[in-house]
Motif scaffolding. Sequence first.
Motif, PDB file in Angstrom:
ATOM      1  N   GLY A 245      -4.270  43.571  14.311  1.00  0.00           N
ATOM      2  CA  GLY A 245      -2.813  43.453  14.299  1.00  0.00           C
ATOM      3  C   GLY A 245      -2.300  42.846  15.586  1.00  0.00           C
ATOM      4  O   GLY A 245      -1.412  41.980  15.582  1.00  0.00           O
ATOM      5  N   ALA A 246      -2.858  43.285  16.716  1.00  0.00           N
ATOM      6  CA  ALA A 246      -2.435  42.741  18.009  1.00  0.00           C
ATOM      7  C   ALA A 246      -2.756  41.260  18.114  1.00  0.00           C
ATOM      8  O   ALA A 246      -1.947  40.466  18.613  1.00  0.00           O
ATOM      9  N   LEU A 247      -3.937  40.862  17.635  1.00  0.00           N
ATOM     10  CA  LEU A 247      -4.361  39.472  17.715  1.00  0.00           C
ATOM     11  C   LEU A 247      -3.477  38.574  16.845  1.00  0.00           C
ATOM     12  O   LEU A 247      -3.103  37.469  17.247  1.00  0.00           O
ATOM     13  N   VAL A 248      -3.094  39.067  15.672  1.00  0.00           N
ATOM     14  CA  VAL A 248      -2.304  38.263  14.734  1.00  0.00           C
ATOM     15  C   VAL A 248      -0.857  38.128  15.182  1.00  0.00           C
ATOM     16  O   VAL A 248      -0.257  37.045  15.092  1.00  0.00           O
ATOM     17  N   LEU A 249      -0.266  39.207  15.679  1.00  0.00           N
ATOM     18  CA  LEU A 249       1.170  39.219  15.945  1.00  0.00           C
ATOM     19  C   LEU A 249       1.541  38.928  17.394  1.00  0.00           C
ATOM     20  O   LEU A 249       2.726  38.806  17.706  1.00  0.00           O
ATOM     21  N   GLN A 250       0.554  38.820  18.289  1.00  0.00           N
ATOM     22  CA  GLN A 250       0.851  38.595  19.703  1.00  0.00           C
ATOM     23  C   GLN A 250       1.645  37.314  19.919  1.00  0.00           C
ATOM     24  O   GLN A 250       2.697  37.317  20.574  1.00  0.00           O
ATOM     25  N   TYR A 251       1.171  36.202  19.379  1.00  0.00           N
ATOM     26  CA  TYR A 251       1.834  34.927  19.628  1.00  0.00           C
ATOM     27  C   TYR A 251       3.209  34.829  18.971  1.00  0.00           C
ATOM     28  O   TYR A 251       4.160  34.373  19.622  1.00  0.00           O
ATOM     29  N   PRO A 252       3.378  35.218  17.689  1.00  0.00           N
ATOM     30  CA  PRO A 252       4.719  35.117  17.093  1.00  0.00           C
ATOM     31  C   PRO A 252       5.784  35.888  17.872  1.00  0.00           C
ATOM     32  O   PRO A 252       6.891  35.384  18.079  1.00  0.00           O
ATOM     33  N   LEU A 253       5.466  37.100  18.330  1.00  0.00           N
ATOM     34  CA  LEU A 253       6.443  37.861  19.108  1.00  0.00           C
ATOM     35  C   LEU A 253       6.694  37.202  20.461  1.00  0.00           C
ATOM     36  O   LEU A 253       7.827  37.197  20.958  1.00  0.00           O
ATOM     37  N   GLY A 254       5.641  36.650  21.051  1.00  0.00           N
ATOM     38  CA  GLY A 254       5.822  35.943  22.309  1.00  0.00           C
ATOM     39  C   GLY A 254       6.706  34.713  22.151  1.00  0.00           C
ATOM     40  O   GLY A 254       7.555  34.436  22.999  1.00  0.00           O
ATOM     41  N   TRP A 255       6.503  33.987  21.067  1.00  0.00           N
ATOM     42  CA  TRP A 255       7.327  32.799  20.794  1.00  0.00           C
ATOM     43  C   TRP A 255       8.791  33.190  20.653  1.00  0.00           C
ATOM     44  O   TRP A 255       9.676  32.538  21.205  1.00  0.00           O
ATOM     45  N   LEU A 256       9.044  34.267  19.938  1.00  0.00           N
ATOM     46  CA  LEU A 256      10.424  34.734  19.773  1.00  0.00           C
ATOM     47  C   LEU A 256      11.034  35.198  21.094  1.00  0.00           C
ATOM     48  O   LEU A 256      12.219  34.992  21.351  1.00  0.00           O
ATOM     49  N   SER A 257      10.206  35.811  21.936  1.00  0.00           N
ATOM     50  CA  SER A 257      10.744  36.399  23.163  1.00  0.00           C
ATOM     51  C   SER A 257      11.250  35.352  24.141  1.00  0.00           C
ATOM     52  O   SER A 257      12.061  35.660  25.014  1.00  0.00           O
ATOM     53  N   ASP A 258      10.762  34.113  24.030  1.00  0.00           N
ATOM     54  CA  ASP A 258      11.260  33.047  24.889  1.00  0.00           C
ATOM     55  C   ASP A 258      12.553  32.446  24.361  1.00  0.00           C
ATOM     56  O   ASP A 258      13.116  31.540  24.987  1.00  0.00           O
ATOM     57  N   ARG A 259      13.039  32.963  23.225  1.00  0.00           N
ATOM     58  CA  ARG A 259      14.210  32.379  22.583  1.00  0.00           C
ATOM     59  C   ARG A 259      15.321  33.396  22.308  1.00  0.00           C
ATOM     60  O   ARG A 259      16.344  33.048  21.725  1.00  0.00           O
ATOM     61  N   MET A 260      15.118  34.645  22.699  1.00  0.00           N
ATOM     62  CA  MET A 260      16.139  35.668  22.456  1.00  0.00           C
ATOM     63  C   MET A 260      15.977  36.794  23.476  1.00  0.00           C
ATOM     64  O   MET A 260      15.027  36.802  24.252  1.00  0.00           O
ATOM     65  N   ASP A 261      16.922  37.714  23.463  1.00  0.00           N
ATOM     66  CA  ASP A 261      16.905  38.838  24.399  1.00  0.00           C
ATOM     67  C   ASP A 261      15.637  39.666  24.192  1.00  0.00           C
ATOM     68  O   ASP A 261      15.393  40.198  23.114  1.00  0.00           O
ATOM     69  N   ARG A 262      14.833  39.791  25.227  1.00  0.00           N
ATOM     70  CA  ARG A 262      13.573  40.511  25.114  1.00  0.00           C
ATOM     71  C   ARG A 262      13.803  41.987  24.792  1.00  0.00           C
ATOM     72  O   ARG A 262      12.972  42.617  24.144  1.00  0.00           O
ATOM     73  N   ARG A 263      14.912  42.550  25.269  1.00  0.00           N
ATOM     74  CA  ARG A 263      15.172  43.957  25.016  1.00  0.00           C
ATOM     75  C   ARG A 263      15.303  44.230  23.526  1.00  0.00           C
ATOM     76  O   ARG A 263      14.866  45.272  23.028  1.00  0.00           O
ATOM     77  N   PHE A 264      15.894  43.283  22.797  1.00  0.00           N
ATOM     78  CA  PHE A 264      16.027  43.454  21.353  1.00  0.00           C
ATOM     79  C   PHE A 264      14.657  43.442  20.692  1.00  0.00           C
ATOM     80  O   PHE A 264      14.389  44.233  19.777  1.00  0.00           O
ATOM     81  N   LEU A 265      13.766  42.557  21.161  1.00  0.00           N
ATOM     82  CA  LEU A 265      12.420  42.520  20.601  1.00  0.00           C
ATOM     83  C   LEU A 265      11.635  43.776  20.951  1.00  0.00           C
ATOM     84  O   LEU A 265      10.811  44.246  20.155  1.00  0.00           O
ATOM     85  N   VAL A 266      11.857  44.319  22.149  1.00  0.00           N
ATOM     86  CA  VAL A 266      11.225  45.585  22.503  1.00  0.00           C
ATOM     87  C   VAL A 266      11.687  46.673  21.538  1.00  0.00           C
ATOM     88  O   VAL A 266      10.886  47.477  21.036  1.00  0.00           O
ATOM     89  N   PHE A 267      12.971  46.693  21.255  1.00  0.00           N
ATOM     90  CA  PHE A 267      13.513  47.666  20.296  1.00  0.00           C
ATOM     91  C   PHE A 267      12.884  47.481  18.919  1.00  0.00           C
ATOM     92  O   PHE A 267      12.429  48.451  18.288  1.00  0.00           O
ATOM     93  N   VAL A 268      12.834  46.240  18.436  1.00  0.00           N
ATOM     94  CA  VAL A 268      12.290  45.972  17.107  1.00  0.00           C
ATOM     95  C   VAL A 268      10.809  46.342  17.047  1.00  0.00           C
ATOM     96  O   VAL A 268      10.351  46.992  16.094  1.00  0.00           O
ATOM     97  N   GLY A 269      10.037  45.944  18.073  1.00  0.00           N
ATOM     98  CA  GLY A 269       8.613  46.237  18.075  1.00  0.00           C
ATOM     99  C   GLY A 269       8.335  47.733  18.114  1.00  0.00           C
ATOM    100  O   GLY A 269       7.498  48.243  17.365  1.00  0.00           O
ATOM    101  N   ALA A 270       9.054  48.445  18.976  1.00  0.00           N
ATOM    102  CA  ALA A 270       8.845  49.890  19.085  1.00  0.00           C
ATOM    103  C   ALA A 270       9.275  50.604  17.811  1.00  0.00           C
ATOM    104  O   ALA A 270       8.587  51.525  17.345  1.00  0.00           O
ATOM    105  N   ALA A 271      10.396  50.190  17.240  1.00  0.00           N
ATOM    106  CA  ALA A 271      10.872  50.817  16.008  1.00  0.00           C
ATOM    107  C   ALA A 271       9.917  50.563  14.845  1.00  0.00           C
ATOM    108  O   ALA A 271       9.657  51.456  14.024  1.00  0.00           O
ATOM    109  N   THR A 272       9.366  49.347  14.778  1.00  0.00           N
ATOM    110  CA  THR A 272       8.407  49.026  13.715  1.00  0.00           C
ATOM    111  C   THR A 272       7.144  49.875  13.851  1.00  0.00           C
ATOM    112  O   THR A 272       6.631  50.420  12.860  1.00  0.00           O
ATOM    113  N   GLY A 273       6.640  49.994  15.079  1.00  0.00           N
ATOM    114  CA  GLY A 273       5.460  50.818  15.297  1.00  0.00           C
ATOM    115  C   GLY A 273       5.718  52.282  14.979  1.00  0.00           C
ATOM    116  O   GLY A 273       4.864  52.971  14.405  1.00  0.00           O
ATOM    117  N   ALA A 274       6.918  52.781  15.325  1.00  0.00           N
ATOM    118  CA  ALA A 274       7.273  54.172  15.022  1.00  0.00           C
ATOM    119  C   ALA A 274       7.340  54.397  13.519  1.00  0.00           C
ATOM    120  O   ALA A 274       6.875  55.422  13.009  1.00  0.00           O
TER     121      ALA A 274
END
Length: 419
Positions: A245-274
């Motif tokens: 899962g980490a290998l597959v999703l690492q790059y897509p989340l990284g690509w998004l993080s350079d284009r939007m507020d990282r805090r929102f992605l932290v929220f989305v990632g943590a909420a999805t994992g929870a």
Amino acid sequence: MLHVLKNSWPLLLGMLLLMLGNGLQGSLLGVRGPQAGFSTGMMAIVMSGYFAGFLFASRMTPGMIRRVGHVRVFAALGSLVSAVLILFPAVVDPIAWTIGRVIIGFCFCGVYVTAESWLNDSATNETRGQTLSAYMIVQMAGVIAAQGLLLVPDSSGFLLFVIPSVLVSVAFAPILLSISPTPAFESTKPMTLRELYSHSPLGVVGMFLLGGVFAAQFGMAAVYAAEINMSLGKISFFIASFYIGALVLQYPLGWLSDRMDRRFLVFVGAATGAAAALVAMVFGSNYVVLVAAAFMIGGSANPLYSLLIAHANDQLEAADMASASAGMLFVNGLGAIAGPLVIGWVMGMVGPPGFFLLILVLLSLMAAYALFRMSQSEAIEDTGLYTALSPNATPVAVEVAQEYAIDVAEELEEEASNP
């Protein structure tokens, strides 16, 4: 990429073999401990030893390198790892295993620092990003492939401990025979935690919570699987799912993080994992659901490591980044040491579902805090570049990533000023 492989293949091959050995020993102890009659609490202490050793080595290894050089440190630490791996099946005792895990954590961190300092020295501004990406992919691939080695028949009870010992020993051959002289690694004076928190509250809090999640993945997943009586084949694939899962999703989340507020992605990632952890708790009797949950937890939690470092760097001047990296890694290490101990206690109280319960609590707290930080300040418009990092990253790997991000940002700024 071919140029990177041509110059760095000994390091990459050596790291692949090292991660095969390291990934196998962590899972193997998690399986063999319960079989030997170790309680969940005992196994939690054993597993936390690795992260304690890792934390100490990140501070001490640079001084060791300055005193005796890269090659000697590399060879000495590698020989210790190989010896300890052989001793595990010979001395089946929780105290001995805990001491062994501390030594292994210390040695592997030292090996990473030594290898990564070579990588940093050999990379150029043009190849640094590709080199770091190849290095992190090799690390993750090694851990995933190591889970397949759990299926090797071992009627004697010793063979599966001999395999990682041999892999670790062989891993040093291409590196030691090909390594070129490198400058002494200069350690940096870390910021105080108070200063670091003032710059990036979410980075510090998130790193501490994430340390507990990583410790659960790397240290206690095999213990959980053994507690619910999974077969060895199922344990192997279940643990591998976190890293796939980490290998597959690492790059897509990284690509998004350079284009939007990282805090929102932290929220989305943590909420999805929870949410995935909650599903695993409710439907824990279904193996397919457990594997899917592991994939989502690994895929959402592991990229958070890089996201939090990138978010912290967004708040800092370039000159402060190296100092801040040591503090972030220290906080993450504290969380990783505490993680297995707390998970072991929770599993002792509520049973195996406590494994996913604590992951649920930790990621929920991170999501809530990210949401809180978003409500307290405006979104950051200027963000640096995201660079993928492994949860096992040492200060050298973090600094390689930071140097690359700074170099690329400067190039983009020059291009913008000179269209």
